[in-house]
Structure formats: C-alpha cells, structure tokens
Design a protein around this motif. Structure first.
Motif, PDB file in Angstrom:
ATOM      1  N   SER A   3       0.831  -1.208   0.000  1.00  0.00           N
ATOM      2  CA  SER A   3       0.000   0.000   0.000  1.00  0.00           C
ATOM      3  C   SER A   3       0.864   1.255   0.000  1.00  0.00           C
ATOM      4  O   SER A   3       1.990   1.260   0.499  1.00  0.00           O
ATOM      5  CB  SER A   3      -0.933   0.016   1.205  1.00  0.00           C
ATOM      6  N   VAL A   4       0.292   2.300  -0.587  1.00  0.00           N
ATOM      7  CA  VAL A   4       0.965   3.591  -0.683  1.00  0.00           C
ATOM      8  C   VAL A   4      -0.031   4.658  -0.267  1.00  0.00           C
ATOM      9  O   VAL A   4      -1.167   4.686  -0.745  1.00  0.00           O
ATOM     10  CB  VAL A   4       1.434   3.853  -2.135  1.00  0.00           C
ATOM     11  N   TRP A   5       0.377   5.543   0.642  1.00  0.00           N
ATOM     12  CA  TRP A   5      -0.429   6.690   1.062  1.00  0.00           C
ATOM     13  C   TRP A   5       0.400   7.926   0.763  1.00  0.00           C
ATOM     14  O   TRP A   5       1.525   8.067   1.256  1.00  0.00           O
ATOM     15  CB  TRP A   5      -0.783   6.598   2.539  1.00  0.00           C
ATOM     16  N   VAL A   6      -0.119   8.799  -0.086  1.00  0.00           N
ATOM     17  CA  VAL A   6       0.582  10.016  -0.492  1.00  0.00           C
ATOM     18  C   VAL A   6      -0.275  11.208  -0.095  1.00  0.00           C
ATOM     19  O   VAL A   6      -1.491  11.206  -0.332  1.00  0.00           O
ATOM     20  CB  VAL A   6       0.804  10.039  -2.025  1.00  0.00           C
ATOM     21  N   THR A   7       0.339  12.224   0.488  1.00  0.00           N
ATOM     22  CA  THR A   7      -0.364  13.478   0.733  1.00  0.00           C
ATOM     23  C   THR A   7       0.384  14.590   0.015  1.00  0.00           C
ATOM     24  O   THR A   7       1.620  14.575  -0.065  1.00  0.00           O
ATOM     25  CB  THR A   7      -0.484  13.800   2.233  1.00  0.00           C
ATOM     26  N   VAL A   8      -0.385  15.543  -0.517  1.00  0.00           N
ATOM     27  CA  VAL A   8       0.190  16.664  -1.261  1.00  0.00           C
ATOM     28  C   VAL A   8      -0.603  17.929  -0.979  1.00  0.00           C
ATOM     29  O   VAL A   8      -1.762  17.878  -0.564  1.00  0.00           O
ATOM     30  CB  VAL A   8       0.202  16.408  -2.788  1.00  0.00           C
ATOM     31  N   GLU A   9       0.046  19.051  -1.243  1.00  0.00           N
ATOM     32  CA  GLU A   9      -0.627  20.352  -1.240  1.00  0.00           C
ATOM     33  C   GLU A   9      -0.422  20.931  -2.628  1.00  0.00           C
ATOM     34  O   GLU A   9       0.681  20.872  -3.183  1.00  0.00           O
ATOM     35  CB  GLU A   9      -0.019  21.269  -0.182  1.00  0.00           C
ATOM     36  N   VAL A  10      -1.488  21.497  -3.190  1.00  0.00           N
ATOM     37  CA  VAL A  10      -1.462  21.981  -4.566  1.00  0.00           C
ATOM     38  C   VAL A  10      -1.438  23.510  -4.578  1.00  0.00           C
ATOM     39  O   VAL A  10      -2.149  24.160  -3.799  1.00  0.00           O
ATOM     40  CB  VAL A  10      -2.706  21.466  -5.336  1.00  0.00           C
ATOM     41  N   GLN A  11      -0.629  24.086  -5.459  1.00  0.00           N
ATOM     42  CA  GLN A  11      -0.608  25.531  -5.624  1.00  0.00           C
ATOM     43  C   GLN A  11      -1.953  25.988  -6.190  1.00  0.00           C
ATOM     44  O   GLN A  11      -2.509  25.341  -7.075  1.00  0.00           O
ATOM     45  CB  GLN A  11       0.520  25.940  -6.560  1.00  0.00           C
ATOM     46  N   VAL A  41      -8.296   8.780  -4.825  1.00  0.00           N
ATOM     47  CA  VAL A  41      -7.848  10.147  -4.587  1.00  0.00           C
ATOM     48  C   VAL A  41      -8.856  10.799  -3.653  1.00  0.00           C
ATOM     49  O   VAL A  41     -10.062  10.754  -3.909  1.00  0.00           O
ATOM     50  CB  VAL A  41      -7.737  10.940  -5.909  1.00  0.00           C
ATOM     51  N   ILE A  42      -8.358  11.392  -2.572  1.00  0.00           N
ATOM     52  CA  ILE A  42      -9.214  11.961  -1.541  1.00  0.00           C
ATOM     53  C   ILE A  42      -8.909  13.441  -1.375  1.00  0.00           C
ATOM     54  O   ILE A  42      -7.735  13.823  -1.292  1.00  0.00           O
ATOM     55  CB  ILE A  42      -8.985  11.242  -0.183  1.00  0.00           C
ATOM     56  N   GLU A  43      -9.935  14.269  -1.337  1.00  0.00           N
ATOM     57  CA  GLU A  43      -9.750  15.679  -1.013  1.00  0.00           C
ATOM     58  C   GLU A  43      -9.746  15.789   0.512  1.00  0.00           C
ATOM     59  O   GLU A  43     -10.768  15.545   1.158  1.00  0.00           O
ATOM     60  CB  GLU A  43     -10.886  16.514  -1.607  1.00  0.00           C
ATOM     61  N   ILE A  44      -8.615  16.148   1.081  1.00  0.00           N
ATOM     62  CA  ILE A  44      -8.485  16.234   2.530  1.00  0.00           C
ATOM     63  C   ILE A  44      -9.008  17.575   3.039  1.00  0.00           C
ATOM     64  O   ILE A  44      -9.752  17.626   4.013  1.00  0.00           O
ATOM     65  CB  ILE A  44      -7.014  16.021   2.959  1.00  0.00           C
ATOM     66  N   ASP A  45      -8.601  18.656   2.380  1.00  0.00           N
ATOM     67  CA  ASP A  45      -9.004  20.001   2.808  1.00  0.00           C
ATOM     68  C   ASP A  45      -9.056  20.898   1.573  1.00  0.00           C
ATOM     69  O   ASP A  45      -8.016  21.241   1.010  1.00  0.00           O
ATOM     70  CB  ASP A  45      -8.002  20.546   3.831  1.00  0.00           C
ATOM     71  N   ARG A  46     -10.269  21.253   1.157  1.00  0.00           N
ATOM     72  CA  ARG A  46     -10.444  22.041  -0.061  1.00  0.00           C
ATOM     73  C   ARG A  46      -9.768  23.401   0.040  1.00  0.00           C
ATOM     74  O   ARG A  46      -9.080  23.839  -0.879  1.00  0.00           O
ATOM     75  CB  ARG A  46     -11.929  22.221  -0.370  1.00  0.00           C
ATOM     76  N   ALA A  48      -7.301  24.415   1.934  1.00  0.00           N
ATOM     77  CA  ALA A  48      -5.837  24.288   1.991  1.00  0.00           C
ATOM     78  C   ALA A  48      -5.278  23.569   0.773  1.00  0.00           C
ATOM     79  O   ALA A  48      -4.063  23.419   0.661  1.00  0.00           O
ATOM     80  CB  ALA A  48      -5.430  23.557   3.267  1.00  0.00           C
ATOM     81  N   ARG A  49      -6.166  23.106  -0.118  1.00  0.00           N
ATOM     82  CA  ARG A  49      -5.774  22.399  -1.342  1.00  0.00           C
ATOM     83  C   ARG A  49      -4.891  21.200  -1.026  1.00  0.00           C
ATOM     84  O   ARG A  49      -3.867  20.970  -1.648  1.00  0.00           O
ATOM     85  CB  ARG A  49      -5.090  23.369  -2.321  1.00  0.00           C
ATOM     86  N   GLN A  50      -5.331  20.405  -0.054  1.00  0.00           N
ATOM     87  CA  GLN A  50      -4.610  19.200   0.346  1.00  0.00           C
ATOM     88  C   GLN A  50      -5.368  17.969  -0.140  1.00  0.00           C
ATOM     89  O   GLN A  50      -6.587  17.876   0.038  1.00  0.00           O
ATOM     90  CB  GLN A  50      -4.455  19.140   1.859  1.00  0.00           C
ATOM     91  N   TYR A  51      -4.612  17.032  -0.716  1.00  0.00           N
ATOM     92  CA  TYR A  51      -5.184  15.812  -1.272  1.00  0.00           C
ATOM     93  C   TYR A  51      -4.368  14.617  -0.811  1.00  0.00           C
ATOM     94  O   TYR A  51      -3.196  14.739  -0.462  1.00  0.00           O
ATOM     95  CB  TYR A  51      -5.196  15.870  -2.809  1.00  0.00           C
ATOM     96  N   GLY A  52      -5.014  13.465  -0.824  1.00  0.00           N
ATOM     97  CA  GLY A  52      -4.328  12.221  -0.488  1.00  0.00           C
ATOM     98  C   GLY A  52      -4.634  11.178  -1.540  1.00  0.00           C
ATOM     99  O   GLY A  52      -5.698  11.195  -2.170  1.00  0.00           O
ATOM    100  N   PHE A  53      -3.698  10.263  -1.758  1.00  0.00           N
ATOM    101  CA  PHE A  53      -3.887   9.140  -2.675  1.00  0.00           C
ATOM    102  C   PHE A  53      -3.656   7.870  -1.872  1.00  0.00           C
ATOM    103  O   PHE A  53      -2.634   7.738  -1.203  1.00  0.00           O
ATOM    104  CB  PHE A  53      -2.893   9.144  -3.834  1.00  0.00           C
ATOM    105  N   TYR A  54      -4.593   6.957  -1.959  1.00  0.00           N
ATOM    106  CA  TYR A  54      -4.424   5.650  -1.323  1.00  0.00           C
ATOM    107  C   TYR A  54      -4.387   4.618  -2.426  1.00  0.00           C
ATOM    108  O   TYR A  54      -5.369   4.431  -3.146  1.00  0.00           O
ATOM    109  CB  TYR A  54      -5.537   5.350  -0.326  1.00  0.00           C
TER     110      TYR A  54
END
Length: 103
Positions: A3-11, A41-46, A48-54
């Motif tokens: 499994s892979v869990w990725v979190t990112v913040e988008v400009q 793909v999960i929107e964590i915080d709209r 703050a533009r934070q997303y996660g991928f599971y």
C-alpha cells in the motif's frame, strides 16, 4: 499486497490542472497496470488544497517498477512538478496489513 499513502498540497493556480492529471493517472493505473489493484484520490481540505492518494498494488515491484515506469506516471510527474507546493509531497508505504475490509 503493498500500500501507498501520499499526501500533497497543490498551488492555487494549478488546482484544475492537478485534478485532471491525478484523475487520469489514477484511472490509467487501475486500467493499464495489472499490479495496481486500486487507486483512490481523496480531497483532505479544499481550502488548503490538500489531497491524499491511497493506492494498493500486488507487491512492491508493481509499485516501484511497473507503476513508476508507466507512460501515464511520467505525464503525472510533469504536472506534479508544476502544480504541487515544493516539499509538500509525503509518501508512506507498507506491506503488512493488519485488517482489510471491503464489500
């Protein structure tokens, strides 16, 4: 399984481009890679533009070699280089599942 869990913040100026690219990457991963079992793909915080991928792969090789060598992954990486806040991407991996539930 791996499994892979990725979190990112988008400009802010790249949100639309990011969403289109990650959708295509996720869909192509599941459709074209035998070793990719799921990619959510999960929107964590709209705001703050934070997303996660599971992502779940057959094994580590399916992720590190097959997924990362796919043409659609290269396309994704090009967009990520422009769209993500530098240093915001965090990747966590694991292969020891404690509990799996699904329908």
């Amino acid at each position: 399984m791996f499994s892979v869990w990725v979190t990112v913040e988008v400009q802010e100026q790249h949100v639309s481009e990011f969403l289109a690219a990650i959708r295509e990457n996720a869909e192509a991963s599941v459709r074209d890679e035998v070793g990719c079992l799921s990619f959510d793909v999960i929107e964590i915080d709209r705001e703050a533009r934070q997303y996660g991928f599971y992502e779940i792969y057959r094994d580590e090789v399916a992720f590190t070699l097959e997924h990362r060598r796919a043409a659609h992954y290269a396309t994704w990486k090009d967009v990520a280089a422009r769209a993500l806040v530098p240093g915001s991407q965090v990747i966590t991996t694991g292969d020891r599942f404690v509990a799996i539930t699904s329908r």
